[in-house]
Enzyme design. Structure first.
Site, PDB file in Angstrom:
ATOM      1  N   CYS A 132       3.975 -13.799  49.951  1.00 53.87           N
ATOM      2  CA  CYS A 132       3.833 -14.999  49.126  1.00 53.87           C
ATOM      3  C   CYS A 132       2.440 -14.962  48.510  1.00 53.87           C
ATOM      4  O   CYS A 132       1.813 -13.906  48.436  1.00 53.87           O
ATOM      5  CB  CYS A 132       4.106 -16.272  49.909  1.00 53.87           C
ATOM      6  SG  CYS A 132       2.909 -16.661  51.204  1.00 53.87           S
ATOM      7  N   GLY A 185      -8.166  12.537  19.268  1.00 49.45           N
ATOM      8  CA  GLY A 185      -7.460  13.172  18.162  1.00 49.45           C
ATOM      9  C   GLY A 185      -6.710  12.147  17.350  1.00 49.45           C
ATOM     10  O   GLY A 185      -6.394  11.055  17.834  1.00 49.45           O
TER      11      GLY A 185
END
Length: 364
Positions: free
Chosen positions: A97, A149
């Site tokens: 929880c 690139g």
């Protein structure tokens, strides 16, 4: 169960892809969850909100009583059956929880009443989340090499081939550009960070890691932003730049955006709906950068895109897309990336074709 409940090693739990039965409300789960967790709430969003309001106005005891009234009878039994089925499917799982508090303890007790002993995460999701944040910060201190690139250079493929490569775009479910979305929706920011942390932990555990290999990314990948600790390290990292022929880049982009994306959309939605979704995807990508293109140029490229789509629909050919992709690269994407790369020119340590960079990486 007792052995699993004691002295929990959160990193070990994350590394092992430990199944988590997350009993938080759906809205909490959507805001952030651990990889592989399944959401089987004790309380739904409206029930949790009502209990929270009661807590503020009347205190903890009244809120707890309201929670039990809201989750009782058939509702309680249906949710209990779902938890039992989850534990039977994942017998090495843990309940989780928010903070390891009442919700996971209540579900644990209800399961125990049916003969199932399921351990819970002490400290809950918050403890795992803090572990993920700390792991990312620590592992980001290792050396980093970036692969740079222009669009279509095959950077992601190159990163994926490295044993120490981290595919940030894959983790983010986005390829970074205005056309970068995939059919899988992006995770919430916290879930993305958690997934990244687990990936870093796993790669680090598999080998003696000298450095990370990452794609040269901006601050954000789609809707997700990189953790600041990682982004700061990347800003100072050396860069290997892929410089492939323009024609080869075009073929990569054709395959990725016009062939594969068309296939993925039609496979997911069928021919007609898939084609419509594919067309809208390309139009949305172009629309997202309309102001940077200028409205007149945007209109011209949109007309060209429409003609290319008509040709692809009638003949299956993707050649028509080159008529708008080439100017888009020449006028927008390539100048933008080269400008960004120029600002980091001092960090460039190698330039070459895709294969040159691949060989250089092997030699390092």
């Amino acid at each position: 169960m007792q052995d699993r409940q004691k002295a929990q090693d959160y990193r070990a739990l994350l590394l092992a892809d430990t199944p988590l039965i997350d009993v938080r409300a759906p809205i909490e789960f959507e805001q952030g969850a651990m990889p592989g967790a399944i959401n089987l709430p004790l309380m739904m969003d409206d029930e949790r909100a009502a209990v929270g309001t009661c807590y503020k106005r009347q205190g903890a005891d009244a809120a707890l009583a309201l929670g039990h009234r809201l989750v009782c009878g058939d509702i309680r039994q249906q949710r209990l059956e779902a938890w039992k089925a989850a534990y039977q499917r994942f017998p090495n799982g843990y309940l989780c929880c928010a903070r390891g508090g009442q919700r996971s303890h209540i579900v644990q007790r209800w399961l125990q009443e049916t003969g199932i002993d399921c351990p819970l995460i002490e400290g809950g999701y918050k403890a795992l989340r803090q572990t993920a944040i700390q792991a990312t910060w620590q592992l980001a201190q290792k050396p980093i090499l970036l692969i740079g690139g222009c669009t279509g250079s095959g950077k992601t493929q190159l990163v994926r081939q490295q044993p120490n490569g981290v595919d940030l775009e894959g983790l983010a479910r986005h390829r970074g550009s205005s056309f970068g979305r995939t059919l899988n929706p992006q995770l919430s920011q916290a879930s993305f960070e958690n997934k990244l942390a687990v990936e870093l932990l796993k790669i680090n555990a598999r080998q003696t890691l000298k450095r990370w290999v990452l794609e040269d990314e901006g601050r954000t990948i789609g809707a997700n932003h990189l953790p600041e600790c990682l982004r700061e390290r990347m800003a100072q990292a050396p860069i290997a730049v892929v410089e492939d022929p323009f024609a080869l880049r075009l073929e990569r982009l054709r395959e990725e955006y016009f062939i594969r994306m068309h296939h993925d959309f039609t496979h997911a939605y069928g021919d007609e709906a898939g084609w419509q979704a594919y067309s809208e995807y390309l139009h949305h990508g172009l629309f997202a950068i309309r102001r940077r293109l200028g409205l007149q140029r945007f209109a011209e490229l949109t007309d060209t895109l429409d003609r290319a789509l008509a040709e692809q629909l009638s003949s299956g050919s993707t050649d028509g897309h080159m008529a708008w992709l080439v100017p888009l690269l020449n006028e927008y994407y390539d100048p933008m990336y080269r400008y960004q790369l120029e600002k980091k020119a001092a960090n460039i340590v190698f330039r070459g074709t895709w294969q040159d960079v691949a060989n250089w990486l092997k030699a390092q």
